[in-house]
Structures are given as structure tokens and as C-alpha cells.
Write an enzyme that holds these catalytic residues in place. Structure first.
Site, PDB file in Angstrom:
ATOM      1  N   ASP A   1     -13.958   5.811 -11.399  1.00  0.00           N
ATOM      2  CA  ASP A   1     -14.666   5.085 -10.421  1.00  0.00           C
ATOM      3  C   ASP A   1     -16.122   4.563 -10.568  1.00  0.00           C
ATOM      4  O   ASP A   1     -16.981   5.436 -11.171  1.00  0.00           O
ATOM      5  CB  ASP A   1     -14.372   5.126  -9.047  1.00  0.00           C
ATOM      6  CG  ASP A   1     -14.180   4.135  -7.956  1.00  0.00           C
ATOM      7  OD1 ASP A   1     -14.150   2.912  -8.643  1.00  0.00           O
ATOM      8  OD2 ASP A   1     -13.998   4.217  -7.026  1.00  0.00           O
TER       9      ASP A   1
ATOM     10  N   ARG B   1      -0.965   9.848  -7.841  1.00  0.00           N
ATOM     11  CA  ARG B   1      -2.084   9.901  -6.999  1.00  0.00           C
ATOM     12  C   ARG B   1      -2.028  10.941  -5.711  1.00  0.00           C
ATOM     13  O   ARG B   1      -2.929  11.624  -5.189  1.00  0.00           O
ATOM     14  CB  ARG B   1      -2.269   8.639  -6.514  1.00  0.00           C
ATOM     15  CG  ARG B   1      -3.132   8.113  -5.283  1.00  0.00           C
ATOM     16  CD  ARG B   1      -4.421   8.000  -5.442  1.00  0.00           C
ATOM     17  NE  ARG B   1      -5.243   7.277  -4.327  1.00  0.00           N
ATOM     18  CZ  ARG B   1      -5.776   8.281  -3.325  1.00  0.00           C
ATOM     19  NH1 ARG B   1      -5.345   9.187  -3.228  1.00  0.00           N
ATOM     20  NH2 ARG B   1      -6.086   7.465  -2.262  1.00  0.00           N
TER      21      ARG B   1
ATOM     22  N   ARG C   1      -2.715   1.219  -8.193  1.00  0.00           N
ATOM     23  CA  ARG C   1      -1.769   1.210  -7.138  1.00  0.00           C
ATOM     24  C   ARG C   1      -0.656   0.424  -7.256  1.00  0.00           C
ATOM     25  O   ARG C   1       0.611   0.721  -6.604  1.00  0.00           O
ATOM     26  CB  ARG C   1      -2.288   1.016  -5.647  1.00  0.00           C
ATOM     27  CG  ARG C   1      -3.074   2.054  -5.242  1.00  0.00           C
ATOM     28  CD  ARG C   1      -4.036   1.732  -4.089  1.00  0.00           C
ATOM     29  NE  ARG C   1      -4.958   1.015  -4.681  1.00  0.00           N
ATOM     30  CZ  ARG C   1      -6.075   0.295  -3.804  1.00  0.00           C
ATOM     31  NH1 ARG C   1      -5.914   0.757  -2.411  1.00  0.00           N
ATOM     32  NH2 ARG C   1      -6.748  -0.664  -4.488  1.00  0.00           N
TER      33      ARG C   1
ATOM     34  N   TYR D   1     -24.070  -0.259  -3.648  1.00  0.00           N
ATOM     35  CA  TYR D   1     -23.623   0.848  -3.214  1.00  0.00           C
ATOM     36  C   TYR D   1     -24.432   2.045  -2.608  1.00  0.00           C
ATOM     37  O   TYR D   1     -24.282   2.425  -1.588  1.00  0.00           O
ATOM     38  CB  TYR D   1     -22.224   1.270  -4.219  1.00  0.00           C
ATOM     39  CG  TYR D   1     -21.296   0.288  -4.321  1.00  0.00           C
ATOM     40  CD1 TYR D   1     -20.310   0.325  -3.060  1.00  0.00           C
ATOM     41  CD2 TYR D   1     -20.977  -0.427  -5.272  1.00  0.00           C
ATOM     42  CE1 TYR D   1     -19.201  -0.478  -3.076  1.00  0.00           C
ATOM     43  CE2 TYR D   1     -19.914  -1.257  -5.411  1.00  0.00           C
ATOM     44  CZ  TYR D   1     -19.113  -1.400  -4.323  1.00  0.00           C
ATOM     45  OH  TYR D   1     -17.936  -2.205  -4.311  1.00  0.00           O
TER      46      TYR D   1
ATOM     47  N   ARG E   1      -8.391  -2.936 -13.865  1.00  0.00           N
ATOM     48  CA  ARG E   1      -7.531  -2.249 -12.926  1.00  0.00           C
ATOM     49  C   ARG E   1      -5.892  -1.792 -13.461  1.00  0.00           C
ATOM     50  O   ARG E   1      -5.249  -2.109 -12.509  1.00  0.00           O
ATOM     51  CB  ARG E   1      -7.745  -2.735 -11.815  1.00  0.00           C
ATOM     52  CG  ARG E   1      -9.180  -2.610 -10.942  1.00  0.00           C
ATOM     53  CD  ARG E   1      -9.302  -1.127 -10.269  1.00  0.00           C
ATOM     54  NE  ARG E   1     -10.492  -1.301  -9.663  1.00  0.00           N
ATOM     55  CZ  ARG E   1     -10.833  -1.308  -8.408  1.00  0.00           C
ATOM     56  NH1 ARG E   1     -10.045  -1.304  -7.585  1.00  0.00           N
ATOM     57  NH2 ARG E   1     -12.081  -1.318  -8.085  1.00  0.00           N
TER      58      ARG E   1
HETATM   59  O1  CP3 Z   1      -7.839   0.456 -14.465  1.00  0.00           O
HETATM   60  C1  CP3 Z   1      -8.915   0.586 -14.312  1.00  0.00           C
HETATM   61  O2  CP3 Z   1      -9.883  -0.803 -14.504  1.00  0.00           O
HETATM   62  C2  CP3 Z   1      -9.743   1.762 -14.333  1.00  0.00           C
HETATM   63  C3  CP3 Z   1     -10.286   2.275 -13.365  1.00  0.00           C
HETATM   64  C4  CP3 Z   1     -11.403   1.804 -12.310  1.00  0.00           C
HETATM   65  C5  CP3 Z   1     -11.311   1.793 -10.821  1.00  0.00           C
HETATM   66  N1  CP3 Z   1     -12.454   1.236 -10.395  1.00  0.00           N
HETATM   67  C6  CP3 Z   1     -10.258   2.719 -10.131  1.00  0.00           C
HETATM   68  C7  CP3 Z   1     -10.066   2.513  -8.838  1.00  0.00           C
HETATM   69  C8  CP3 Z   1     -12.517   0.797 -12.647  1.00  0.00           C
HETATM   70  C9  CP3 Z   1     -13.065   0.418 -13.883  1.00  0.00           C
HETATM   71  C10 CP3 Z   1     -13.185   0.443 -11.328  1.00  0.00           C
HETATM   72  C11 CP3 Z   1     -14.373  -0.112 -11.121  1.00  0.00           C
HETATM   73  C12 CP3 Z   1     -14.896  -0.112  -9.850  1.00  0.00           C
HETATM   74  N2  CP3 Z   1     -14.945   0.623  -8.665  1.00  0.00           N
HETATM   75  C13 CP3 Z   1     -15.725  -1.468  -9.520  1.00  0.00           C
HETATM   76  C14 CP3 Z   1     -16.055  -2.482 -10.572  1.00  0.00           C
HETATM   77  C15 CP3 Z   1     -15.130  -3.591 -10.781  1.00  0.00           C
HETATM   78  C16 CP3 Z   1     -14.734  -4.474  -9.531  1.00  0.00           C
HETATM   79  O3  CP3 Z   1     -13.370  -4.277  -9.067  1.00  0.00           O
HETATM   80  O4  CP3 Z   1     -15.439  -5.063  -9.224  1.00  0.00           O
HETATM   81  C17 CP3 Z   1     -16.094  -1.444  -8.066  1.00  0.00           C
HETATM   82  C18 CP3 Z   1     -16.906  -2.284  -7.309  1.00  0.00           C
HETATM   83  C19 CP3 Z   1     -15.370  -0.109  -7.589  1.00  0.00           C
HETATM   84  C20 CP3 Z   1     -15.780   0.472  -6.436  1.00  0.00           C
HETATM   85  C21 CP3 Z   1     -14.366   0.705  -5.836  1.00  0.00           C
HETATM   86  N3  CP3 Z   1     -13.472   1.756  -5.820  1.00  0.00           N
HETATM   87  C22 CP3 Z   1     -13.914   0.012  -4.521  1.00  0.00           C
HETATM   88  C23 CP3 Z   1     -14.428  -1.298  -4.041  1.00  0.00           C
HETATM   89  C24 CP3 Z   1     -12.626   0.423  -4.232  1.00  0.00           C
HETATM   90  C25 CP3 Z   1     -11.878   0.150  -3.204  1.00  0.00           C
HETATM   91  C26 CP3 Z   1     -11.089  -1.105  -3.464  1.00  0.00           C
HETATM   92  C27 CP3 Z   1      -9.917  -0.965  -4.212  1.00  0.00           C
HETATM   93  O5  CP3 Z   1      -9.511  -1.719  -5.196  1.00  0.00           O
HETATM   94  O6  CP3 Z   1      -9.071   0.051  -4.073  1.00  0.00           O
HETATM   95  C28 CP3 Z   1     -12.453   1.670  -5.060  1.00  0.00           C
HETATM   96  C29 CP3 Z   1     -11.312   2.366  -5.167  1.00  0.00           C
HETATM   97  C30 CP3 Z   1     -10.470   2.435  -6.569  1.00  0.00           C
HETATM   98  N4  CP3 Z   1     -11.059   2.571  -7.757  1.00  0.00           N
HETATM   99  C31 CP3 Z   1      -9.215   2.623  -6.854  1.00  0.00           C
HETATM  100  C32 CP3 Z   1      -8.741   2.605  -7.902  1.00  0.00           C
HETATM  101  C33 CP3 Z   1      -7.460   2.689  -8.606  1.00  0.00           C
HETATM  102  C34 CP3 Z   1      -8.268   2.633  -5.606  1.00  0.00           C
HETATM  103  C35 CP3 Z   1      -8.248   4.029  -5.113  1.00  0.00           C
HETATM  104  C36 CP3 Z   1      -6.878   4.617  -4.390  1.00  0.00           C
HETATM  105  O7  CP3 Z   1      -5.713   4.960  -5.514  1.00  0.00           O
HETATM  106  O8  CP3 Z   1      -6.675   4.831  -3.407  1.00  0.00           O
END
Ligand code: CP3
Length: 340
Positions: free
Chosen positions: A73, A36, A27, A148, A23
Site C-alpha cells: 500500500d 485477507r 476485495r 496523507y 487494484r
Molecule cells: O492490486 C493493486 O493495485 C496492488 C495493491 C495496491 C493497493 N493500494 C492495495 C490496497 C496499490 C497499488 C495501492 C495504491 C494506493 N493506496 C493508492 C494509489 C492509487 C489510488 O487508488 O489512487 C492510494 C491513494 C492508496 C491509499 C489507500 N489504501 C486507500 C485510500 C485505501 C482505502 C480505499 C480502498 O480502496 O480500500 C487503501 C486500502 C487498500 N489498499 C486496500 C487494498 C487492497 C483495501 C484494504 C482491505 O482489504 O481492507
């Protein structure tokens, strides 16, 4: 000369270890929040190659990370199979839950390649502007994606998914098989578009008892790794079976991945005993130690590096960066690891 991160994935121990952070695009970065806001929705952002490639490169430009993780994602593959996906403001993914054979039969592999085409274009754009960093593509581990897809949203327990696995293993297994096939289309597409390594995020793997873990985490991951080795033998696969605990070694050996990511709870010294020295270890600073920063963070980071010195190691966190992380702490972490 091979890039540093790829040297480690090929089994070399280098010092100081290469570093990237899960990540790292997100944000906590003001430049991410600005783009974003332009995209109008998180899914549109993931499917916008111009913005998504720019976001992938933001942490490379700001910090000089050794790895660039594709900005996308995890449920993109569910969306590509035809499942409804959206994001409510400030929340994770929301999907129309798959609970029976009828739900499963509405999904199909036929649209996968077209649906992921914008993400593959993102990979191409990043590959063109990358420099010394290694481009890491990714998807979700089949079990976590299934969690999911069955549940329909994030959860602490994913009880609907895990109950389906007990009550109707044939149905759950068919869903896992479909995700394996979709992931293969998606991962091969990423490799062909320029990804130099691939990672499988199995964030919820650690909820399962050992035999279920073998069946729903190790076996499908091994199938993905074997199929990728056939078509893309030079592209290393990194597995992240979060909270696998004692089963980390068995996962590393039985799946055939080139590297395993350690979650925050894993003792690196124990991981070094469980995992053969030819398989790289990645991790595993606590994301909250990064939020706190200062000398304790630097000491903890150096201790991880020292413990794994002499083995192939890629420095990372034990889970993703959280939004309240001060970007200056990330810069300080890189300095600590590189001056290590
Ligand atoms: O920088 C990176 O790592 C690359 C991008 C990336 C995102 N999600 C961006 C994201 C990666 C590799 C993921 C993987 C992901 N997504 C996982 C596996 C890793 C982990 O965290 O366990 C999972 C379970 C998800 C599902 C997911 N997507 C959730 C649970 C959420 C909400 C929680 C959160 O952290 O916001 C997301 C949204 C998400 N994915 C955001 C980002 C940058 C935030 C969205 C926003 O900007 O509003």
C-alpha cells in the site's frame, strides 16, 4: 524474447496491447477476501511476504494478466520513515499527522531499509513464481504521500497539506525531499529484489494549480526518475499523475518517465497529442464501466485500443478496480482487449 509489457515500456507498439489493471488484487476477488481474513489486519497483510506474494499472483493465475502489481500500500513509505500507521476496518490509512518542524524531525531515513524488508521479500517471492507477466513494483508519488502524511487520513481536499505548501514551502519541501529519498531506497530495493518496472501513484496530483504542480509533482518525480536512471537504467518508470489534464504532456517530458498512466477523465486522443510517441501511454477504461460490464464496456475498451493503435500502449483502467466489480467482467474485458 522480452515480455510483452516490457516491449511496450521500451517504446514498441504491439497489437493487441498488453493489459493489467490497477487494484487487480483486492476485495472483488473471493480468494483475496479469504487470505485477507487470515492475516488479521491490512497492514499485517502488506508486511507478510508469504500472503502478500500469494495475493499478488492471484489475478495472474485467474486471468493471465500481462503485469503483476506488487501487493502493498501507498503509506508503507511513511510507516518506514517512522510515522504511526494503522487501518481502521473498512477504511483507508490513518497516520499521526505531521504539521510542523518537530513532527518532521521525528522522521528518519535510518529505519527505512529494515522497515521495507518484508515488502522486498514479497517482491523476491513473486519474481520466483511469475512466468510471462512483468513484475511492477510501486510507491506513492512524493506529493500524494505528503498529502496523507500531513493530513493524517484520506480527504477530498487535503487542505492541511496544501496549506502547508503555501504557508511554509520550506517545511513542505523538506518533507517532499525526505519522501524522495525514502522512495529511492524503497524503489531501488524493489528493483534489486526482482521488480522489472516501477510505478509512482500520484493520485492527488490533479488538485494543484500549474505552478504548484510543477514544483511538487513534476520536480520531485524528475529527481526520482534521474536517480533511478543512474543506478537502474534498465528499469522503466511509469508515472500516474492522476487528473493532470493538460499538464500530462509536460509531466511526461519533464520527468523523464518511460510511460504515463491516463486517468478516467483523460481523452486518449488528446493524450496521444500531448505525450511524445516514444513514451508509452497506459489506461484508461472507467472502473465503473467494468462494474457495469457487457457490450458497452467492450465497445469502450476497444475504442481506447483503436485510438492508441500504432503507439506504445498498455491497457488498464483509469483508476483502481472497485470492490463491487464482478470477476467475470474482468475476464470478459481481457477477452475483448485480446480479441481486439
Ligand atoms: O492490486 C493493486 O493495485 C496492488 C495493491 C495496491 C493497493 N493500494 C492495495 C490496497 C496499490 C497499488 C495501492 C495504491 C494506493 N493506496 C493508492 C494509489 C492509487 C489510488 O487508488 O489512487 C492510494 C491513494 C492508496 C491509499 C489507500 N489504501 C486507500 C485510500 C485505501 C482505502 C480505499 C480502498 O480502496 O480500500 C487503501 C486500502 C487498500 N489498499 C486496500 C487494498 C487492497 C483495501 C484494504 C482491505 O482489504 O481492507
Amino acid at each position: 524474447m522480452a515480455k510483452r509489457l516490457q516491449q511496450v515500456l521500451a517504446g514498441e507498439a504491439i497489437w493487441p496491447p498488453p493489459i493489467w489493471l490497477m487494484r487487480q488484487a483486492g476485495r472483488y476477488l473471493p480468494e483475496y477476501r479469504a487470505l485477507r481474513a487470515e492475516a488479521g489486519g491490512f497492514l499485517s497483510l502488506c508486511l507478510n511476504p508469504k500472503l502478500a506474494s500469494e495475493i499478488t499472483l492471484q489475478p495472474i493465475r485467474r486471468f493471465g494478466m500481462d503485469g503483476a502489481i506488487l501487493f502493498s500500500d501507498l503509506p508503507i513509505v511513511s510507516y518506514a520513515l517512522g510515522q504511526d500507521l494503522h487501518y481502521a476496518e473498512g477504511e483507508g490509512p490513518i497516520l499521526t499527522p505531521i504539521r510542523d518542524a518537530a513532527g518532521l524531525s521525528a522522521l528518519s531515513l535510518t529505519g527505512v531499509a529494515d522497515a521495507v524488508a518484508p515488502v522486498l521479500e514479497t517482491v523476491q517471492r513473486v519474481a520466483a513464481g511469475l512466468g510471462d507477466a512483468t513484475l511492477i513494483g510501486f510507491t506513492g508519488g512524493p506529493f500524494t504521500v505528503a498529502c496523507y502524511m500531513v493530513e493524517g487520513h484520506g480527504s477530498r481536499e487535503f487542505a492541511a497539506a496544501r496549506l502547508m505548501a503555501y504557508r511554509d514551502p520550506a517545511l513542505f519541501g523538506a518533507l517532499i525531499d525526505l519522501i524522495v529519498d525514502a522512495n529511492l531506497i524503497y524503489l531501488r530495493g524493489q528493483a534489486d529484489a526482482g521488480a522489472e518496472a516501477l510505478m509512482l501513484f500520484d493520485s492527488w496530483a490533479g488538485m494543484l494549480p500549474p505552478d504548484e504542480f510543477r514544483r511538487w509533482v513534476i520536480a520531485p518525480t524528475a529527481r526520482i526518475a534521474a536517480a533511478l536512471r543512474e543506478t537502474h537504467p534498465h528499469i522503466p518508470l511509469i508515472g500516474f499523475p492522476r487528473l493532470a489534464g493538460m499538464l500530462l504532456g509536460e509531466y511526461a517530458i519533464a520527468t523523464g518517465v518511460r510511460a504515463v498512466a491516463m486517468d478516467t477523465s483523460m481523452d486518449p486522443a488528446a493524450a496521444a497529442r500531448l505525450v511524445p510517441p516514444t513514451i508509452a501511454l497506459q489506461g484508461n477504461l472507467d472502473p465503473l464501466a467494468l462494474v457495469a460490464g457487457g457490450a458497452p464496456m467492450e465497445t469502450a475498451a476497444r475504442a481506447i485500443c483503436e485510438t492508441l493503435r500504432g503507439r506504445p500502449h498498455i491497457f488498464n483502467l483509469g483508476h483502481g478496480i472497485v470492490p463491487q466489480t464482478p470477476p467475470e467482467h474482468v475476464a470478459a474485458l481481457l477477452a475483448a482487449v485480446r480479441g481486439a
